[in-house]
Design a protein around this motif. Structure first.
Motif, mmCIF file in Angstrom:
data_model
loop_
_atom_site.group_PDB
_atom_site.id
_atom_site.type_symbol
_atom_site.label_atom_id
_atom_site.label_comp_id
_atom_site.label_asym_id
_atom_site.label_seq_id
_atom_site.Cartn_x
_atom_site.Cartn_y
_atom_site.Cartn_z
ATOM 1 N N PHE A 1 -89.471 -33.166 -33.118
ATOM 2 C CA PHE A 1 -90.725 -33.077 -32.624
ATOM 3 C C PHE A 1 -91.728 -33.060 -34.024
ATOM 4 N N ARG A 2 -93.074 -33.676 -33.828
ATOM 5 C CA ARG A 2 -94.022 -33.320 -34.709
ATOM 6 C C ARG A 2 -94.800 -32.227 -34.160
ATOM 7 N N VAL A 3 -95.662 -31.444 -35.171
ATOM 8 C CA VAL A 3 -96.482 -30.290 -34.680
ATOM 9 C C VAL A 3 -97.774 -30.670 -34.386
ATOM 10 N N LEU A 4 -98.273 -30.714 -33.395
ATOM 11 C CA LEU A 4 -99.735 -31.235 -33.126
ATOM 12 C C LEU A 4 -100.713 -29.826 -33.331
ATOM 13 N N GLU A 5 -100.284 -28.852 -32.989
ATOM 14 C CA GLU A 5 -101.033 -27.513 -33.093
ATOM 15 C C GLU A 5 -100.054 -26.590 -33.771
ATOM 16 N N GLU A 6 -100.284 -26.059 -34.949
ATOM 17 C CA GLU A 6 -99.579 -24.860 -35.542
ATOM 18 C C GLU A 6 -99.661 -23.632 -34.972
ATOM 19 N N GLY A 7 -98.988 -22.592 -35.205
ATOM 20 C CA GLY A 7 -98.984 -21.278 -34.442
ATOM 21 C C GLY A 7 -97.620 -20.594 -34.562
ATOM 22 N N GLU A 8 -97.718 -19.408 -34.137
ATOM 23 C CA GLU A 8 -96.413 -18.247 -34.085
ATOM 24 C C GLU A 8 -95.505 -18.794 -33.049
ATOM 25 N N VAL A 9 -94.463 -18.500 -33.504
ATOM 26 C CA VAL A 9 -93.597 -18.778 -32.380
ATOM 27 C C VAL A 9 -92.538 -17.710 -32.734
ATOM 28 N N ALA A 10 -91.846 -17.342 -31.512
ATOM 29 C CA ALA A 10 -90.790 -15.908 -31.486
ATOM 30 C C ALA A 10 -89.692 -16.117 -30.555
ATOM 31 N N PRO A 11 -88.516 -15.570 -30.926
ATOM 32 C CA PRO A 11 -87.437 -15.747 -30.099
ATOM 33 C C PRO A 11 -87.732 -15.309 -28.645
ATOM 34 N N GLY A 12 -87.433 -16.155 -27.739
ATOM 35 C CA GLY A 12 -87.472 -15.888 -26.273
ATOM 36 C C GLY A 12 -88.867 -16.458 -25.737
ATOM 37 N N CYS A 13 -89.735 -17.257 -26.815
ATOM 38 C CA CYS A 13 -91.006 -17.513 -26.454
ATOM 39 C C CYS A 13 -90.951 -18.885 -25.375
ATOM 40 N N ALA A 14 -92.197 -18.969 -24.586
ATOM 41 C CA ALA A 14 -92.038 -19.957 -23.620
ATOM 42 C C ALA A 14 -91.980 -21.421 -24.115
ATOM 43 N N PHE A 15 -91.482 -22.246 -23.524
ATOM 44 C CA PHE A 15 -91.237 -23.484 -23.714
ATOM 45 C C PHE A 15 -91.586 -24.458 -22.506
ATOM 46 N N GLU A 16 -92.561 -25.115 -22.672
ATOM 47 C CA GLU A 16 -93.361 -25.495 -21.363
ATOM 48 C C GLU A 16 -93.861 -26.851 -21.472
ATOM 49 N N LEU A 17 -93.396 -27.849 -20.724
ATOM 50 C CA LEU A 17 -93.761 -29.385 -20.683
ATOM 51 C C LEU A 17 -95.093 -29.124 -20.307
ATOM 52 N N LEU A 18 -96.344 -29.818 -21.282
ATOM 53 C CA LEU A 18 -97.487 -30.081 -21.024
ATOM 54 C C LEU A 18 -98.076 -31.413 -20.342
ATOM 55 N N GLU A 19 -97.468 -32.418 -21.047
ATOM 56 C CA GLU A 19 -98.037 -33.797 -21.034
ATOM 57 C C GLU A 19 -96.706 -34.628 -20.803
ATOM 58 N N ARG A 20 -96.839 -35.814 -20.129
ATOM 59 C CA ARG A 20 -95.748 -36.911 -20.116
ATOM 60 C C ARG A 20 -96.595 -38.173 -19.944
ATOM 61 N N PRO A 21 -96.613 -38.756 -21.166
ATOM 62 C CA PRO A 21 -97.576 -39.830 -21.068
ATOM 63 C C PRO A 21 -96.624 -41.300 -20.818
ATOM 64 N N THR A 22 -95.399 -41.218 -21.087
ATOM 65 C CA THR A 22 -94.525 -42.254 -21.025
ATOM 66 C C THR A 22 -93.340 -41.855 -20.223
ATOM 67 N N PRO A 23 -93.211 -41.519 -18.832
ATOM 68 C CA PRO A 23 -92.179 -41.211 -18.214
ATOM 69 C C PRO A 23 -90.920 -42.085 -18.075
ATOM 70 N N HIS A 24 -91.019 -43.523 -18.379
ATOM 71 C CA HIS A 24 -89.943 -44.383 -18.474
ATOM 72 C C HIS A 24 -89.249 -44.351 -19.594
ATOM 73 N N ALA A 25 -89.835 -43.785 -20.589
ATOM 74 C CA ALA A 25 -89.137 -43.728 -22.175
ATOM 75 C C ALA A 25 -88.472 -42.453 -22.279
ATOM 76 N N THR A 26 -87.313 -42.244 -21.501
ATOM 77 C CA THR A 26 -86.423 -41.062 -21.765
ATOM 78 C C THR A 26 -85.660 -41.524 -23.344
ATOM 79 N N LEU A 27 -85.325 -40.052 -24.049
ATOM 80 C CA LEU A 27 -84.525 -40.391 -24.969
ATOM 81 C C LEU A 27 -83.116 -40.979 -24.741
#
Length: 221
Positions: free
Chosen positions: A149-175
C-alpha cells in the motif's frame, strides 16, 4: 463495500538472517500498542534493503493470513514457524487475498487511508528465513505474494482497528489477474496495457507492463 475486518499489525527492526547473516527487516513482532502510520510506513518498522523495500509506494505490506496453511502443508518442517507476521508483513486481515483485492483499492485502516499499489515480488530471503528450498518458488508460481500500500492519509492505527474497503476504481484488476498475466509466457499485449492503466498502480509496474507489451507487439511472430 461495507465489510469491516479487524487488523493485526506487525513491525520490527533490522536483524541478521542466518546462515550468512545478511541484514533483513523480515523479523516482525505483533504490535500491542497504537502506532503512527506515516507516508513511509509504521513508526518503528524498518527495511534493510531500501532499493527494493520500503518507500512511499511500498509503505505497508499485507499478506493473506489464509496462505500460511497452504505453505505449512507444503513445507511441514517449517509449519510451526509459519505464523502470521513471519513473512515480514505489516498487516494481517482475515478474508482478503489476491483474488479479492484490486489495484487501486482504497481502504480505511484505523485513522489512516491507504491504497493498494503493487504486488510483492517474493525474494530468496524467504527460503533462508525458514531453512527450506522451494518456498520462494512456490509463492511465486502460485501467486501467494501479498501486496503493498501507499498511504493517502496518515493517521494512528492500533491492534484490532477497522480495515474497511472504501473505493474500488478498477474491479477488473485483481492482484491475482495482474500476477497471472505478468507471469504468463506470452500474455496478450492488450491485457498488460489494460492492467498498466489501472489507477493507483505503482509507476515501476506501469513501466514494466507497458515495456513488455511493446516488446510482445514488436516480436509477435
Amino acid at each position: 463495500m461495507a465489510v469491516v475486518n479487524a487488523a493485526t499489525l506487525f513491525a520490527g527492526g533490522i536483524r541478521p538472517l542466518p546462515p550468512e547473516n545478511q541484514p533483513t527487516g523480515m523479523f516482525k513482532r505483533e504490535c500491542e500498542m497504537p502506532l503512527w502510520l506515516g507516508a513511509e510506513g509504521l513508526a518503528g518498522d524498518a527495511q534493510a534493503d531500501r532499493r527494493v523495500h520500503g518507500g512511499t509506494e511500498q509503505a505497508l505490506h499485507q499478506y493473506p493470513t489464509a496462505h500460511y496453511a497452504r505453505l505449512a502443508a507444503a513445507f511441514p518442517d517449517a509449519a510451526a514457524r509459519l505464523v502470521p507476521g513471519s513473512l515480514g508483513e505489516n498487516l494481517g486481515v482475515p478474508g482478503w487475498d489476491e483474488t479479492t483485492v484490486c489495484i487501486g483499492d482504497v481502504f480505511r485502516l484505523g485513522h489512516a487511508r491507504i491504497q493498494v499499489s503493487r504486488p510483492r515480488s517474493p525474494c530468496w530471503k524467504i527460503d533462508r528465513r525458514f531453512g527450506v528450498e522451494g518456498m520462494t518458488r512456490l509463492i511465486d508460481e502460485e501467486g501467494l505474494v501479498g501486496w503493498y500500500f501507499r498511504v493517502l492519509e496518515e493517521g494512528e492505527v492500533a491492534p484490532g482497528c477497522a480495515f474497511e474497503l472504501l473505493e474500488r476504481p478498477t474491479p477488473h484488476a485483481t492482484l491475482a489477474r495482474l500476477w497471472r498475466s505478468w507471469k504468463a509466457h506470452r500474455p496478450a499485449p492488450g491485457e498488460l496495457e489494460r492492467l498498466a492503466a489501472a489507477p493507483g498502480l505503482a509507476a515501476r509496474w506501469v513501466q514494466k507492463l507497458n515495456e513488455r507489451a511493446a516488446w510482445l507487439r514488436e516480436n509477435a511472430a
